[in-house]
Design an enzyme around this catalytic site. Structure first.
Site, mmCIF file in Angstrom:
data_model
loop_
_atom_site.group_PDB
_atom_site.id
_atom_site.type_symbol
_atom_site.label_atom_id
_atom_site.label_comp_id
_atom_site.label_asym_id
_atom_site.label_seq_id
_atom_site.Cartn_x
_atom_site.Cartn_y
_atom_site.Cartn_z
ATOM 1 N N ASP A 113 0.037 44.713 1.601
ATOM 2 C CA ASP A 113 1.081 43.777 2.000
ATOM 3 C C ASP A 113 2.461 44.358 1.677
ATOM 4 O O ASP A 113 2.678 44.894 0.587
ATOM 5 C CB ASP A 113 0.902 42.444 1.273
ATOM 6 C CG ASP A 113 1.874 41.402 1.800
ATOM 7 O OD1 ASP A 113 1.536 40.744 2.789
ATOM 8 O OD2 ASP A 113 2.976 41.270 1.227
ATOM 9 N N GLN A 143 7.980 42.313 -4.298
ATOM 10 C CA GLN A 143 8.544 41.817 -5.555
ATOM 11 C C GLN A 143 8.531 42.877 -6.664
ATOM 12 O O GLN A 143 8.824 42.555 -7.816
ATOM 13 C CB GLN A 143 7.763 40.598 -6.039
ATOM 14 C CG GLN A 143 7.973 39.344 -5.212
ATOM 15 C CD GLN A 143 7.214 38.146 -5.760
ATOM 16 O OE1 GLN A 143 6.164 38.279 -6.383
ATOM 17 N NE2 GLN A 143 7.742 36.950 -5.527
ATOM 18 N N PRO A 189 -0.508 39.993 -1.462
ATOM 19 C CA PRO A 189 0.730 39.510 -0.847
ATOM 20 C C PRO A 189 1.889 39.431 -1.844
ATOM 21 O O PRO A 189 1.720 38.983 -2.975
ATOM 22 C CB PRO A 189 0.347 38.113 -0.340
ATOM 23 C CG PRO A 189 -1.108 38.243 -0.025
ATOM 24 C CD PRO A 189 -1.661 39.136 -1.104
ATOM 25 N N ASP A 190 3.032 39.890 -1.401
ATOM 26 C CA ASP A 190 4.313 39.860 -2.141
ATOM 27 C C ASP A 190 4.396 40.877 -3.277
ATOM 28 O O ASP A 190 5.485 41.091 -3.825
ATOM 29 C CB ASP A 190 4.610 38.471 -2.715
ATOM 30 C CG ASP A 190 4.771 37.397 -1.657
ATOM 31 O OD1 ASP A 190 4.950 37.753 -0.473
ATOM 32 O OD2 ASP A 190 4.706 36.201 -2.004
ATOM 33 N N ALA A 191 3.277 41.489 -3.656
ATOM 34 C CA ALA A 191 3.301 42.358 -4.848
ATOM 35 C C ALA A 191 4.255 43.526 -4.687
ATOM 36 O O ALA A 191 5.025 43.854 -5.600
ATOM 37 C CB ALA A 191 1.896 42.865 -5.160
#
Length: 323
Positions: free
Chosen positions: A192, A161, A156-158
């Protein structure tokens, strides 16, 4: 030497379709101890595994009266098991083997969230991750613990970001490697890609194409966020159309009242739609509860540290739910 593929994409899709039609309604004997009938959530997701080791389950067992009824909405709903113990890869493998083994023994599908990318969360509330030199070994070790064919939400978010902070190393390479290793171990991997209020659909698609879908099945959206299912699906279909129609899953765990613009323990939110596998004319594969409702986003808005149980917010989410 080249990696040997355990399953082709065609076989993986066939297995997923088989899961959608099995109609199994039993959960493990441990999970149903003291329960006289299936909850609405369990009945809505008969193929997804209810884990009796969650903090929500323990809180439900200890509760009474109205609190017990409300917490049952969370505790008896299938949710993801998060794997992110970067300090001890062997312990992570044991956790994965235990969880996926229990799901497989119940004849159901488990959901894992792999969350240990170097530079995780850019040092914010969920900061940490495996050192750059250790990530591939950590993923390989975790993969050896997989039993059956769980769904995996990858990092998640990798991707959202990507490039936002130092310490990320070859993040694209890490995600490619993890998608391959986990797929070879039998998992059905979804990368994700943030949520509908973060990246534009074209940017999300571009970043997903950096990783590619040689191994991953599709992508995941709204992990731990609050965007409505309708908005997320409209966005997801745009993204999917730009990545050759790849399927996706949506986290609906806390999006029942939509977003108020905050991401860290916002108040007034509600549990969203119950998890279920989907087989319709869209590219949606499943609605899942990836984030565990009642576990804090971090030390913000009165909440404890990330991942700790916060009964006040759990009860609020359940009380505000429309089901």
């Amino acid at each position: 030497m080249p990696r040997v593929r355990r399953r082709t994409r065609t076989a993986a899709l066939a297995a997923a379709l088989a899961l959608m039609t099995t109609g199994a309604i039993a959960v493990s004997q441990t999970a149903t101890a003291g329960v006289t009938s299936l909850s609405a959530a369990e009945a809505a997701a008969p193929d997804l595994y209810v884990d009796p080791t969650t903090q929500a389950y323990a809180a439900w067992e200890a509760a009474s009266g109205q609190d017990k009824d409300l917490l049952a909405k969370i505790a008896l709903t299938p949710q993801s098991y998060w794997v992110g113990n970067w300090a001890d890869a062997d312990h992570s493998r044991e956790e994965v083997a235990d969880y996926t083994g229990r799901a497989a023994a119940a004849g159901q599908t488990g959901v894992l969230t792999v969350y240990a990318i170097p530079g995780r969360d850019c040092g914010n509330h969920s900061g940490g991750g495996v050192p750059e030199s250790e990530y591939a070994r950590w993923v390989d070790t975790v993969a050896t613990g997989i039993e059956g064919n769980p769904v995996v939400i990858l990092e998640p978010d990798a991707l959202a970001q990507l490039g936002d902070c130092d310490g990320q190393g070859d993040r694209v390479g890490y995600l490619r490697y993890a998608a391959a290793a986990l797929t070879d171990a039998g998992a059905r991997v979804y990368i994700d890609a943030g949520h509908s209020g973060w990246l534009s659909a074209s940017d999300a698609a571009r970043r997903l194409q950096l990783i590619g879908f040689t191994d991953a099945v599709g992508f995941a959206l709204n992990t731990s966020n609050y965007q409505t299912t309708a908005d997320t699906q409209a966005y997801a279909e745009q993204v999917s159309s730009q990545v050759n129609g790849r399927p996706y899953v949506i986290d609906t765990s806390r999006n029942g009242n939509g977003s108020n613009g905050e991401w860290c323990n916002p108040r007034g939110r509600a549990l969203g739609e119950q998890p279920r596998l989907v087989d319709d004319a869209t590219s949606l594969d499943a609605l899942l509860w990836v984030k565990l409702p009642g576990e804090s986003d971090g030390a913000c808005n009165g909440g404890p540290a990330a991942g700790q149980w916060w009964q006040e917010i759990a009860l609020e989410l359940a009380a505000n739910a429309s089901w």
